[in-house]
Motif scaffolding. Structure first.
Motif, mmCIF file in Angstrom:
data_model
loop_
_atom_site.group_PDB
_atom_site.id
_atom_site.type_symbol
_atom_site.label_atom_id
_atom_site.label_comp_id
_atom_site.label_asym_id
_atom_site.label_seq_id
_atom_site.Cartn_x
_atom_site.Cartn_y
_atom_site.Cartn_z
ATOM 1 N N ASN A 44 0.793 -1.209 0.116
ATOM 2 C CA ASN A 44 0.069 -0.037 -0.005
ATOM 3 C C ASN A 44 0.686 1.147 0.015
ATOM 4 O OD1 ASN A 44 -3.008 -0.250 -0.135
ATOM 5 N ND2 ASN A 44 -2.481 -1.848 1.658
ATOM 6 N N SER A 45 1.922 1.340 0.982
ATOM 7 C CA SER A 45 2.571 2.681 1.074
ATOM 8 C C SER A 45 3.394 3.137 -0.344
ATOM 9 C CB SER A 45 3.646 2.466 2.207
ATOM 10 O OG SER A 45 3.119 2.428 3.313
ATOM 11 N N ALA A 46 3.922 1.951 -0.855
ATOM 12 C CA ALA A 46 4.635 2.142 -2.030
ATOM 13 C C ALA A 46 3.597 2.524 -3.256
ATOM 14 C CB ALA A 46 5.351 0.749 -2.643
ATOM 15 N N VAL A 47 2.440 1.993 -3.405
ATOM 16 C CA VAL A 47 1.571 2.277 -4.384
ATOM 17 C C VAL A 47 0.967 3.668 -3.966
ATOM 18 C CG1 VAL A 47 -0.636 1.743 -5.136
ATOM 19 C CG2 VAL A 47 0.855 -0.147 -4.888
ATOM 20 N N ASP A 48 0.833 3.911 -3.050
ATOM 21 C CA ASP A 48 0.301 5.430 -2.793
ATOM 22 C C ASP A 48 1.432 6.423 -3.325
ATOM 23 O OD1 ASP A 48 -2.127 4.492 -1.762
ATOM 24 O OD2 ASP A 48 -1.742 4.996 0.342
ATOM 25 N N VAL A 49 2.651 5.988 -2.590
ATOM 26 C CA VAL A 49 3.828 7.013 -3.111
ATOM 27 C C VAL A 49 3.755 7.244 -4.547
ATOM 28 C CG1 VAL A 49 6.184 7.490 -2.796
ATOM 29 C CG2 VAL A 49 4.711 6.728 -0.690
ATOM 30 N N ALA A 50 3.802 6.217 -5.130
ATOM 31 C CA ALA A 50 4.118 6.065 -6.362
ATOM 32 C C ALA A 50 2.939 6.762 -7.329
ATOM 33 C CB ALA A 50 4.187 4.484 -7.195
ATOM 34 N N LEU A 51 1.858 6.599 -6.875
ATOM 35 C CA LEU A 51 0.652 7.368 -7.462
ATOM 36 C C LEU A 51 0.543 8.839 -7.380
ATOM 37 C CD1 LEU A 51 -2.210 4.753 -7.074
ATOM 38 C CD2 LEU A 51 -1.283 5.378 -9.261
ATOM 39 N N GLU A 52 0.796 9.079 -6.125
ATOM 40 C CA GLU A 52 0.805 10.459 -5.638
ATOM 41 C C GLU A 52 1.785 11.255 -6.304
ATOM 42 O OE1 GLU A 52 0.352 11.766 -1.613
ATOM 43 O OE2 GLU A 52 -1.163 10.332 -1.309
ATOM 44 N N THR A 53 2.860 10.961 -6.191
ATOM 45 C CA THR A 53 4.119 11.798 -6.643
ATOM 46 C C THR A 53 4.103 11.912 -8.229
ATOM 47 O OG1 THR A 53 5.540 9.587 -6.787
ATOM 48 C CG2 THR A 53 5.959 10.976 -4.725
ATOM 49 N N TRP A 54 3.625 10.638 -8.729
ATOM 50 C CA TRP A 54 3.256 10.871 -10.435
ATOM 51 C C TRP A 54 2.553 11.724 -10.884
ATOM 52 C CZ3 TRP A 54 -1.099 9.236 -13.093
ATOM 53 C CH2 TRP A 54 -1.056 9.410 -14.552
ATOM 54 N N ARG A 55 1.266 11.916 -10.003
ATOM 55 C CA ARG A 55 0.337 12.717 -10.223
ATOM 56 C C ARG A 55 0.648 14.222 -10.089
ATOM 57 N NH1 ARG A 55 -3.747 8.468 -9.049
ATOM 58 N NH2 ARG A 55 -4.491 8.103 -11.514
ATOM 59 N N LYS A 56 1.803 14.256 -9.153
ATOM 60 C CA LYS A 56 2.195 15.842 -8.936
ATOM 61 C C LYS A 56 3.582 16.060 -9.933
ATOM 62 C CE LYS A 56 -0.860 17.199 -6.010
ATOM 63 N NZ LYS A 56 -1.916 16.372 -6.505
ATOM 64 N N GLY A 57 3.549 15.381 -10.883
ATOM 65 C CA GLY A 57 4.715 15.690 -11.989
ATOM 66 C C GLY A 57 6.005 15.011 -11.667
ATOM 67 N N ALA A 58 6.189 13.956 -11.039
ATOM 68 C CA ALA A 58 7.500 13.313 -10.792
ATOM 69 C C ALA A 58 7.543 11.962 -11.739
ATOM 70 C CB ALA A 58 7.687 12.525 -9.313
ATOM 71 N N PHE A 59 8.691 11.839 -12.270
ATOM 72 C CA PHE A 59 9.022 10.593 -13.196
ATOM 73 C C PHE A 59 9.439 9.604 -12.288
ATOM 74 C CE2 PHE A 59 10.687 14.510 -15.224
ATOM 75 C CZ PHE A 59 9.900 14.490 -16.213
ATOM 76 N N VAL A 60 8.343 8.428 -12.325
ATOM 77 C CA VAL A 60 8.362 7.582 -11.162
ATOM 78 C C VAL A 60 8.897 5.985 -11.613
ATOM 79 C CG1 VAL A 60 7.032 6.342 -9.258
ATOM 80 C CG2 VAL A 60 6.706 8.658 -9.987
ATOM 81 N N THR A 61 9.635 5.299 -11.208
ATOM 82 C CA THR A 61 10.068 3.948 -11.382
ATOM 83 C C THR A 61 9.877 3.167 -10.294
ATOM 84 O OG1 THR A 61 11.600 4.614 -13.063
ATOM 85 C CG2 THR A 61 11.730 2.563 -12.112
ATOM 86 N N MET A 62 9.045 2.206 -10.367
ATOM 87 C CA MET A 62 9.044 1.193 -9.105
ATOM 88 C C MET A 62 9.947 -0.025 -9.239
ATOM 89 S SD MET A 62 4.770 1.048 -8.400
ATOM 90 C CE MET A 62 4.849 0.690 -6.811
ATOM 91 N N VAL A 63 10.489 -0.432 -8.243
ATOM 92 C CA VAL A 63 11.340 -1.374 -8.089
ATOM 93 C C VAL A 63 10.696 -2.667 -7.293
ATOM 94 C CG1 VAL A 63 13.757 -2.444 -7.574
ATOM 95 C CG2 VAL A 63 13.419 -0.210 -8.629
ATOM 96 N N ILE A 64 10.306 -3.600 -7.774
ATOM 97 C CA ILE A 64 9.490 -4.914 -6.957
ATOM 98 C C ILE A 64 10.128 -6.122 -7.228
ATOM 99 C CG2 ILE A 64 7.195 -5.738 -7.013
ATOM 100 C CD1 ILE A 64 6.204 -3.220 -8.541
ATOM 101 N N ARG A 65 9.998 -6.474 -5.745
ATOM 102 C CA ARG A 65 10.952 -7.936 -5.714
ATOM 103 C C ARG A 65 9.889 -9.020 -6.375
ATOM 104 N NH1 ARG A 65 13.272 -8.520 0.230
ATOM 105 N NH2 ARG A 65 11.074 -7.968 0.756
#
Ligand SMILES: Cc1cc2nc3c(=O)[nH]c(=O)nc-3n(C[C@H](O)[C@H](O)[C@H](O)COP(=O)(O)OP(=O)(O)OC[C@H]3O[C@@H](n4cnc5c(N)ncnc54)[C@H](O)[C@@H]3O)c2cc1C
Length: 202
Positions: A44-65
Motif C-alpha cells: 500500500n505505501s509504495a503504491v500510494d507514493v508512486a501514484l501521488e508523486t506521479w500525479r504531481k509531476g514526478a518521473f516514477v520508477t517502481m522496483v518490485i521484488r
C-alpha cells in the motif's frame, strides 16, 4: 506498551542507503515535481507514493521484488497502479532489486541484467518492524511462532511481565496487519478494567 511498529523500517542494506535522498518515510508529493524517483516495494505505501508523486509531476520508477503488485493493496488503488504501469506512465521493474545508490543514480538488478537510472530520490517503502529488542529488554517473552507474537493474556492484555500491558498493533508481532485502529481500541478498555480490578482487590 503501545509502541506500534513504524519506528524501525526494514533497511535495504545496500551501498548508498545512508544518502539523504533515501527516505523510509513519505512526506508529501510536491517536493518531487520534475524529479526522478524510485519507489521500492509493492504494497500500500509504495503504491500510494508512486501514484501521488506521479500525479504531481514526478518521473516514477517502481522496483518490485515480486512479480506483481501485492494482492492486499487497497481495491481502489490496485487497478489504478496496474493501469498506470500498463500504459507506461509509471515504469516498473518486477522481480528486481536495487543494488546500489549514488547521489545521482541507482542500479537495479533485473531479470534482463543490471539497469542504471538517473535518480534524485529513493522512496524505500519496504515496511517496518516492531521494536523486539526494546520489548525483550523489558522482559517480554515471545511465542514460538513465525510472527514472533509477544506473550500476553488475551483477556487482560497483561504481558508475561506482571503489570506490564500491551496494546495496539504491537500485539501481532510481525503480523502487522492483524491489529489496526478499529479492532485494537478495545485493548485500552481491557487494560483499564484489569488495573481497576487489581486496585479494588487491594
Ligand atoms: C498510511 C497509513 C494509513 C493507515 N490507515 C489506517 C486506516 O484507515 N484504518 C486503520 O484502522 N488503520 C490504519 N493504519 C494503521 C494504523 O495507523 C495503525 O494500526 C495504528 O496506528 C496502530 O496504533 P498503535 O497505537 O498500536 O501504534 P502507533 O499508532 O504506531 O503508535 C505508537 C507510538 O509509540 C511511539 N513510540 C514507539 N517507540 C517508543 C519508545 N521507545 N518510547 C516512546 N514512544 C515510542 C511512536 O512514536 C508512536 O507515537 C494506517 C497506517 C498507515 C501508515
Amino acid at each position: 506498551m503501545a509502541l506500534g511498529f513504524y519506528d524501525l523500517p526494514y533497511l535495504l542494506n545496500i551501498p548508498g542507503e545512508k544518502l539523504p535522498k533515501v527516505k523510509h518515510y513519505y512526506d508529501e508529493p510536491h517536493p518531487y515535481f520534475g524529479q526522478h524517483i524510485v519507489v521500492i516495494g509493492a504494497a500500500n505505501s509504495a503504491v500510494d507514493v508512486a501514484l501521488e508523486t506521479w500525479r504531481k509531476g514526478a518521473f516514477v520508477t517502481m522496483v518490485i521484488r515480486e512479480d506483481e503488485i501485492r494482492q492486499s493493496v487497497k481495491y481502489w488503488s490496485r487497478p489504478d497502479i496496474i493501469n498506470r504501469i500498463a500504459d507506461g506512465s509509471i515504469k516498473a521493474y518486477f522481480l528486481s532489486e536495487l543494488t546500489r545508490i549514488t547521489p545521482k543514480s541507482v542500479e537495479i538488478n533485473t531479470p534482463d541484467g543490471l539497469v542504471k537510472l538517473k535518480n534524485d530520490f529513493v522512496m524505500a517503502m519496504t515496511g517496518y518492524q516492531p521494536p523486539f529488542e526494546f520489548m525483550t529488554s523489558a522482559g517480554i517473552k515471545f511465542n514460538d511462532d513465525p510472527d514472533r507474537t509477544p506473550v500476553y493474556d488475551e483477556n487482560t492484555m497483561e504481558s508475561n511481565v506482571k503489570n506490564l500491558y500491551l496494546a495496539g498493533v504491537l500485539c501481532g508481532g510481525l503480523k502487522t496487519n492483524k491489529w489496526f485502529i478499529e479492532n485494537s481500541r478495545v485493548h485500552a478498555e481491557m487494560i483499564i478494567r484489569d488495573i481497576f480490578k487489581k486496585i479494588n482487590a487491594g
